[in-house]
Design a protein around this motif. Structure first.
Motif, short mmCIF file in Angstrom:
data_model
loop_
_atom_site.label_atom_id
_atom_site.label_comp_id
_atom_site.label_asym_id
_atom_site.label_seq_id
_atom_site.Cartn_x
_atom_site.Cartn_y
_atom_site.Cartn_z
N SER A 52 49.01 66.79 52.96
CA SER A 52 48.72 66.03 54.17
C SER A 52 48.40 67.03 55.26
CB SER A 52 49.90 65.14 54.56
OG SER A 52 51.01 65.94 54.85
N LEU A 83 46.42 49.94 48.73
CA LEU A 83 46.79 51.10 49.51
C LEU A 83 47.91 50.77 50.46
CD1 LEU A 83 44.60 52.05 52.48
CD2 LEU A 83 44.25 49.91 51.33
N GLY A 100 39.00 51.25 48.26
CA GLY A 100 39.79 50.12 48.76
C GLY A 100 39.47 48.78 48.13
N LEU A 127 47.35 58.08 44.25
CA LEU A 127 47.30 59.28 45.07
C LEU A 127 48.36 59.14 46.15
CD1 LEU A 127 43.43 59.42 45.43
CD2 LEU A 127 44.82 61.01 44.15
N GLU A 158 47.51 57.79 57.87
CA GLU A 158 46.31 57.04 58.28
C GLU A 158 45.01 57.78 57.93
OE1 GLU A 158 45.62 56.52 62.49
OE2 GLU A 158 45.10 54.43 62.13
N ASP A 159 44.97 59.06 58.22
CA ASP A 159 43.72 59.79 57.97
C ASP A 159 43.41 59.91 56.49
OD1 ASP A 159 43.15 62.26 60.61
OD2 ASP A 159 43.01 60.08 60.55
N THR A 160 44.48 60.08 55.68
CA THR A 160 44.27 60.16 54.23
C THR A 160 43.70 58.83 53.73
OG1 THR A 160 46.14 61.67 54.06
CG2 THR A 160 45.41 60.63 52.02
N CYS A 161 44.32 57.72 54.17
CA CYS A 161 43.84 56.40 53.72
C CYS A 161 42.43 56.14 54.22
CB CYS A 161 44.79 55.31 54.22
SG CYS A 161 46.38 55.32 53.37
N THR A 162 42.14 56.52 55.48
CA THR A 162 40.79 56.31 56.02
C THR A 162 39.77 57.06 55.19
OG1 THR A 162 41.72 56.13 58.24
CG2 THR A 162 39.35 56.49 58.10
N GLY A 163 40.11 58.31 54.87
CA GLY A 163 39.19 59.12 54.08
C GLY A 163 38.90 58.51 52.72
N PHE A 164 39.96 58.11 52.01
CA PHE A 164 39.74 57.54 50.68
C PHE A 164 39.05 56.19 50.73
CE2 PHE A 164 41.13 60.59 47.76
CZ PHE A 164 42.17 61.32 48.33
N LEU A 165 39.31 55.43 51.80
CA LEU A 165 38.60 54.15 51.94
C LEU A 165 37.12 54.39 52.16
CD1 LEU A 165 41.05 51.98 54.07
CD2 LEU A 165 40.37 51.61 51.73
N LEU A 169 40.70 44.80 48.91
CA LEU A 169 41.52 43.90 49.73
C LEU A 169 40.84 42.56 49.78
CD1 LEU A 169 43.89 43.51 51.67
CD2 LEU A 169 42.47 44.39 53.49
N PHE A 174 35.24 63.13 50.66
CA PHE A 174 36.24 62.32 49.96
C PHE A 174 35.71 61.76 48.66
CE2 PHE A 174 40.27 62.19 52.01
CZ PHE A 174 40.05 62.59 53.31
N TYR A 227 39.50 49.00 59.64
CA TYR A 227 39.42 48.59 58.23
C TYR A 227 38.96 47.14 58.14
CZ TYR A 227 42.41 52.67 57.20
OH TYR A 227 42.95 53.94 57.09
N TRP A 255 39.30 65.85 56.46
CA TRP A 255 40.12 65.56 57.65
C TRP A 255 39.48 66.15 58.91
CZ3 TRP A 255 44.95 67.38 54.61
CH2 TRP A 255 45.50 66.31 53.91
N GLU A 312 53.32 55.06 58.16
CA GLU A 312 53.46 55.52 59.54
C GLU A 312 54.91 55.95 59.77
OE1 GLU A 312 52.01 51.94 61.07
OE2 GLU A 312 49.94 52.63 61.24
N VAL A 330 49.34 52.39 54.18
CA VAL A 330 49.26 53.37 55.26
C VAL A 330 50.68 53.62 55.74
CG1 VAL A 330 48.30 53.89 57.52
CG2 VAL A 330 47.01 52.48 55.93
#
Lengths: 209, 119
Positions: free
Chosen positions: B93, B36, B26, B65, B14-21, B28, A164, A58, A38, B40, B38
């Motif tokens: 988080s 996933l 991911g 997760l 958002e940051d957690t999803c961005t990191g794992f992506l 899609l 990550f 994305y 993070w 908000e 996100v």
């Protein structure tokens, strides 16, 4: 029989405690790695701009690069193993590089020795070579999520990606440990109930004596 | 019984999803639903619960997760999940650090010890 049962319970309890300790250690590591990830994302966002590192970036189509291999053991425990597709993309890259190299030297030789007619032919083969290279390269580039954020991304984003990736591997190990802990817990509960039932049976016998 | 090539699903901010992506989890495409969500401020609890249940119903997801503060919102659904696969992992988080006392798995493991067991 009873002594054996008690010994077995003791062994299981020790194993349970060991597993809990291992879980706590891995959890601690996972939490610190995620926090590191993070921070790196926040630093990248600071240098690139707020909207440059967000869900807006994305891709509309994504392919997973990491898979989980699951297996169920006899005692009801599930095992999780992480598998990455990186090797295949690296092989693709090395193949395409070799192809381009060979074609280029071939083209260079032909251009060096000659005239316009042949030069035109070279130009025709050139785009074909390039398109093949692009299609070969585009699959690994297209797959790397780092590319969604731009061509030249700051080092912080790459650090976030590696953090990550480690988190993902750890998650698989933690999931396996959690499953083992729950399985042991169930078994121990069953054995403790058996033990209680036996002590309840023997108590009235002792009272009668 | 074994399964190969299962996915990792993420329910997080958002940051957690961005990191794992970035890590490459991911999936899609037009044919399949994303793995996933996100979350908000505007995301409703019903939507989170529905997504969680849809991930549980899918046979191609191995691990889910979920940020712990989101897991708290749907605790009843997580506690009701008893199967080994998919495994549910609660992660911290940015604003809510990991609390082991809230984790469903650890609560189940802790609950086995009572005063009667030590007689």
């Amino acid at each position: 029989m009873r002594v054996d049962q008690q010994l077995r319970l003791d062994e299981q309890l020790l194993l349970f405690m060991d597993q809990l300790e291992a879980l706590e250690e891995k959890r601690h590591k996972l939490n610190s790695l995620i926090e590191e990830g993070w921070f790196s994302i926040a630093k990248a966002r600071y240098s690139m701009g707020n909207k440059q590192v967000s869900s807006l970036q994305y891709a509309s189509e994504m392919e997973p690069l990491v898979y989980i291999e699951t297996s169920m053991l006899e005692d009801g425990t599930a095992e999780f193993k992480c598998e990455r597709k990186e090797n295949k993309t690296e092989e693709l890259k090395s193949n395409t590089i070799e192809d381009i190299g060979a074609k280029e030297t071939g083209l260079r030789r032909r251009i060096n020795t000659i005239q316009k007619g042949v030069k035109e032919e070279d130009q025709e083969t050139d785009p074909q070579g390039k398109t093949k290279a692009e299609s070969g390269e585009s699959t690994p580039e297209h797959r790397d999520p780092l590319k969604w954020f731009g061509i030249l991304v700051p080092q912080n984003l790459k650090q976030a990606q590696s953090a990550f990736k480690e988190v993902i591997t750890l998650s698989a190990e933690i999931a396996s440990l959690q499953s083992a802990i729950i399985a042991i817990r169930k078994e121990m509960q069953g054995q403790m109930k058996e033990k209680q039932q036996k002590t309840e049976k023997t108590q009235p016998e002792m009272e009668n004596e | 019984m074994s399964g190969r090539g299962k996915l990792i699903a993420v329910i997080g901010d958002e940051d957690t999803c961005t990191g794992f992506l970035l890590g490459g989890v991911g999936e899609l495409n037009k044919n399949r639903k994303p793995n996933l969500l996100v979350v908000e401020k505007e995301t409703s609890i019903a939507e989170i619960e529905e997504t969680f249940k849809s991930f549980l119903a899918r046979s191609d997801i191995g691990i889910i997760l979920i940020n712990q503060f989101i897991a708290e919102m749907i605790r009843h659904a997580i506690d009701a999940h008893m199967e080994s696969i998919p495994a549910v992992l609660e992660i911290p988080s940015k604003e809510h650090p990991y609390d082991a006392s809230k984790d469903s798995i650890l609560r189940r493991a802790k609950g086995m010890f009572s005063a009667e067991d030590f007689r």
